[in-house]
Design a protein around this motif. Sequence first.
Motif, PDB file in Angstrom:
ATOM      1  N   ILE A   1      -2.105   8.771  -3.404  1.00  0.00           N
ATOM      2  CA  ILE A   1      -1.586   8.072  -2.326  1.00  0.00           C
ATOM      3  C   ILE A   1      -1.866   6.773  -2.653  1.00  0.00           C
ATOM      4  O   ILE A   1      -2.988   6.166  -2.940  1.00  0.00           O
ATOM      5  CB  ILE A   1      -1.986   8.405  -0.885  1.00  0.00           C
ATOM      6  CG1 ILE A   1      -1.296   7.772   0.190  1.00  0.00           C
ATOM      7  CG2 ILE A   1      -3.629   8.458  -0.792  1.00  0.00           C
ATOM      8  CD1 ILE A   1      -0.201   8.507   0.786  1.00  0.00           C
ATOM      9  N   PHE A   2      -0.780   5.873  -2.952  1.00  0.00           N
ATOM     10  CA  PHE A   2      -0.844   4.581  -3.585  1.00  0.00           C
ATOM     11  C   PHE A   2      -0.295   3.530  -2.777  1.00  0.00           C
ATOM     12  O   PHE A   2       0.590   3.718  -2.059  1.00  0.00           O
ATOM     13  CB  PHE A   2       0.027   4.885  -4.838  1.00  0.00           C
ATOM     14  CG  PHE A   2      -0.074   3.715  -5.818  1.00  0.00           C
ATOM     15  CD1 PHE A   2      -1.054   3.608  -6.744  1.00  0.00           C
ATOM     16  CD2 PHE A   2       0.841   2.596  -5.658  1.00  0.00           C
ATOM     17  CE1 PHE A   2      -0.868   2.552  -7.725  1.00  0.00           C
ATOM     18  CE2 PHE A   2       0.825   1.434  -6.707  1.00  0.00           C
ATOM     19  CZ  PHE A   2       0.035   1.581  -7.527  1.00  0.00           C
TER      20      PHE A   2
ATOM     21  N   SER B   1       4.045   6.274  -2.801  1.00  0.00           N
ATOM     22  CA  SER B   1       3.806   4.799  -2.927  1.00  0.00           C
ATOM     23  C   SER B   1       4.189   4.083  -1.753  1.00  0.00           C
ATOM     24  O   SER B   1       5.016   4.265  -1.024  1.00  0.00           O
ATOM     25  CB  SER B   1       4.505   4.100  -4.079  1.00  0.00           C
ATOM     26  OG  SER B   1       4.433   2.595  -3.976  1.00  0.00           O
ATOM     27  N   LEU B   2       3.087   3.586  -0.864  1.00  0.00           N
ATOM     28  CA  LEU B   2       3.156   2.879   0.286  1.00  0.00           C
ATOM     29  C   LEU B   2       3.564   1.361   0.289  1.00  0.00           C
ATOM     30  O   LEU B   2       3.051   0.965  -0.775  1.00  0.00           O
ATOM     31  CB  LEU B   2       1.920   3.231   1.335  1.00  0.00           C
ATOM     32  CG  LEU B   2       1.404   4.415   1.501  1.00  0.00           C
ATOM     33  CD1 LEU B   2       0.322   4.333   2.396  1.00  0.00           C
ATOM     34  CD2 LEU B   2       2.469   5.371   2.082  1.00  0.00           C
TER      35      LEU B   2
ATOM     36  N   PHE C   1       7.233   8.409  -6.022  1.00  0.00           N
ATOM     37  CA  PHE C   1       7.922   8.547  -4.879  1.00  0.00           C
ATOM     38  C   PHE C   1       7.579   7.248  -3.832  1.00  0.00           C
ATOM     39  O   PHE C   1       6.562   7.105  -3.492  1.00  0.00           O
ATOM     40  CB  PHE C   1       7.974   9.702  -4.138  1.00  0.00           C
ATOM     41  CG  PHE C   1       8.136  11.057  -5.229  1.00  0.00           C
ATOM     42  CD1 PHE C   1       9.432  11.433  -5.156  1.00  0.00           C
ATOM     43  CD2 PHE C   1       7.135  11.599  -6.029  1.00  0.00           C
ATOM     44  CE1 PHE C   1       9.994  12.536  -5.945  1.00  0.00           C
ATOM     45  CE2 PHE C   1       7.614  12.549  -6.721  1.00  0.00           C
ATOM     46  CZ  PHE C   1       8.825  13.005  -6.805  1.00  0.00           C
ATOM     47  N   LYS C   2       8.748   6.522  -3.607  1.00  0.00           N
ATOM     48  CA  LYS C   2       8.559   5.490  -2.392  1.00  0.00           C
ATOM     49  C   LYS C   2       8.555   5.939  -1.321  1.00  0.00           C
ATOM     50  O   LYS C   2       9.681   6.532  -0.716  1.00  0.00           O
ATOM     51  CB  LYS C   2       9.455   4.243  -3.005  1.00  0.00           C
ATOM     52  CG  LYS C   2       9.056   3.596  -4.246  1.00  0.00           C
ATOM     53  CD  LYS C   2       9.923   2.364  -4.736  1.00  0.00           C
ATOM     54  CE  LYS C   2       9.273   1.788  -5.881  1.00  0.00           C
ATOM     55  NZ  LYS C   2      10.476   0.784  -6.365  1.00  0.00           N
ATOM     56  N   ILE C   3       7.676   5.488  -0.312  1.00  0.00           N
ATOM     57  CA  ILE C   3       7.695   5.765   1.248  1.00  0.00           C
ATOM     58  C   ILE C   3       7.964   4.634   1.807  1.00  0.00           C
ATOM     59  O   ILE C   3       7.348   3.473   1.680  1.00  0.00           O
ATOM     60  CB  ILE C   3       6.501   6.456   1.493  1.00  0.00           C
ATOM     61  CG1 ILE C   3       6.050   7.522   0.720  1.00  0.00           C
ATOM     62  CG2 ILE C   3       6.339   6.682   3.262  1.00  0.00           C
ATOM     63  CD1 ILE C   3       6.689   8.959   0.682  1.00  0.00           C
ATOM     64  N   LYS C   4       9.189   4.683   2.791  1.00  0.00           N
ATOM     65  CA  LYS C   4       9.447   3.460   3.368  1.00  0.00           C
ATOM     66  C   LYS C   4       8.373   3.205   4.712  1.00  0.00           C
ATOM     67  O   LYS C   4       7.649   3.861   5.111  1.00  0.00           O
ATOM     68  CB  LYS C   4      10.883   3.595   4.190  1.00  0.00           C
ATOM     69  CG  LYS C   4      11.737   2.519   3.759  1.00  0.00           C
ATOM     70  CD  LYS C   4      13.258   2.947   4.150  1.00  0.00           C
ATOM     71  CE  LYS C   4      13.116   3.142   5.840  1.00  0.00           C
ATOM     72  NZ  LYS C   4      14.337   3.419   6.431  1.00  0.00           N
TER      73      LYS C   4
ATOM     74  N   ILE D   1       2.754   4.362  12.008  1.00  0.00           N
ATOM     75  CA  ILE D   1       1.942   5.276  11.177  1.00  0.00           C
ATOM     76  C   ILE D   1       2.586   6.646  11.225  1.00  0.00           C
ATOM     77  O   ILE D   1       2.831   7.475  10.326  1.00  0.00           O
ATOM     78  CB  ILE D   1       0.446   5.593  11.948  1.00  0.00           C
ATOM     79  CG1 ILE D   1      -0.362   4.247  11.737  1.00  0.00           C
ATOM     80  CG2 ILE D   1      -0.346   6.702  11.574  1.00  0.00           C
ATOM     81  CD1 ILE D   1      -1.686   4.152  12.463  1.00  0.00           C
ATOM     82  N   ASP D   2       3.149   7.096  12.326  1.00  0.00           N
ATOM     83  CA  ASP D   2       3.884   8.384  12.530  1.00  0.00           C
ATOM     84  C   ASP D   2       5.154   8.385  11.522  1.00  0.00           C
ATOM     85  O   ASP D   2       5.399   9.432  11.172  1.00  0.00           O
ATOM     86  CB  ASP D   2       4.325   8.764  13.839  1.00  0.00           C
ATOM     87  CG  ASP D   2       3.061   8.634  14.819  1.00  0.00           C
ATOM     88  OD1 ASP D   2       1.938   9.172  14.407  1.00  0.00           O
ATOM     89  OD2 ASP D   2       3.313   8.677  16.090  1.00  0.00           O
ATOM     90  N   ASP D   3       5.614   7.179  11.634  1.00  0.00           N
ATOM     91  CA  ASP D   3       7.011   7.277  10.759  1.00  0.00           C
ATOM     92  C   ASP D   3       6.903   7.807   9.266  1.00  0.00           C
ATOM     93  O   ASP D   3       7.299   8.357   8.735  1.00  0.00           O
ATOM     94  CB  ASP D   3       7.843   6.055  10.825  1.00  0.00           C
ATOM     95  CG  ASP D   3       8.519   5.873  12.097  1.00  0.00           C
ATOM     96  OD1 ASP D   3       8.570   6.809  12.946  1.00  0.00           O
ATOM     97  OD2 ASP D   3       8.705   4.523  12.398  1.00  0.00           O
ATOM     98  N   ILE D   4       5.660   6.892   8.789  1.00  0.00           N
ATOM     99  CA  ILE D   4       5.410   6.996   7.487  1.00  0.00           C
ATOM    100  C   ILE D   4       4.955   8.448   7.306  1.00  0.00           C
ATOM    101  O   ILE D   4       5.295   9.183   6.263  1.00  0.00           O
ATOM    102  CB  ILE D   4       4.134   6.009   7.245  1.00  0.00           C
ATOM    103  CG1 ILE D   4       4.769   4.593   7.278  1.00  0.00           C
ATOM    104  CG2 ILE D   4       3.576   6.273   5.747  1.00  0.00           C
ATOM    105  CD1 ILE D   4       3.580   3.449   6.996  1.00  0.00           C
TER     106      ILE D   4
END
Length: 194
Positions: free
Chosen positions: A6-7, A113-114, A167-170, A174-177
């Motif tokens: 988790i980046f 990737s956050l 993988f990029k996470i939009k 907190i719940d959406d992510i």
Amino acid sequence: MLNIVIFGAPGSGKGTQSALISSKYGLHHISTGEILRGEIENQTPLGLMAEEYISQGHLVPDQLIIDMFANILDKTANSKGYVFDGFPRTISQAQALDAMLRERQTDVTAVLSLSADEKELIQRLLKRGELAGRKDDNLETIKKRLDVYSEQTEPLKEYYKKKGKLFKIKDGSIDDIFERIAEEIDRLFFQHGK
Ligand code: ADP
């Protein structure tokens, strides 16, 4: 075995999301920041050395972190998979991680990737400083940590992108992510099995 890195920048929510992932998927959560804070609290030789770097917003030297990390991997050898939170943070840590996992006949499955806007990161960290009393959450140290992140840690995105693992996470709540992360992990589970 599913091994998720988790980046993200300081304040991007790595710790929060890692805890959620770990409980939903039964993966072992390794947070190098948490482990270091424990070492500092117990005034161990490693803690005493690390404190100096952390309080100034610098990274703890690679070899100290890599040895500490290897030790935890050995102690949790029967884990069915991991969430790595705060490690790797430099290219040489990433290379060491690859070698350690290879030795254990496994590898990094994916790097999630956050992202977050820099102003938002600073606000969150300042707030955490007030609430949780982390000594490195003050404006001067936060700015240093963000610089260190863009200089030493961000290049890892390219490292993992080349391997097809990034993988990029939009950003979102907190719940959406977490929902986005879970979709990604479900897909990975499907591809890689246990
Ligand atoms: P954050 O992501 O908010 O910076 P962490 O708890 O992950 O918080 O890390 C806190 C501090 O611990 C970092 O600023 C750094 O000094 C040290 N640290 C944690 N992980 C590493 C690592 N992999 N390599 C070097 N230093 C680390």
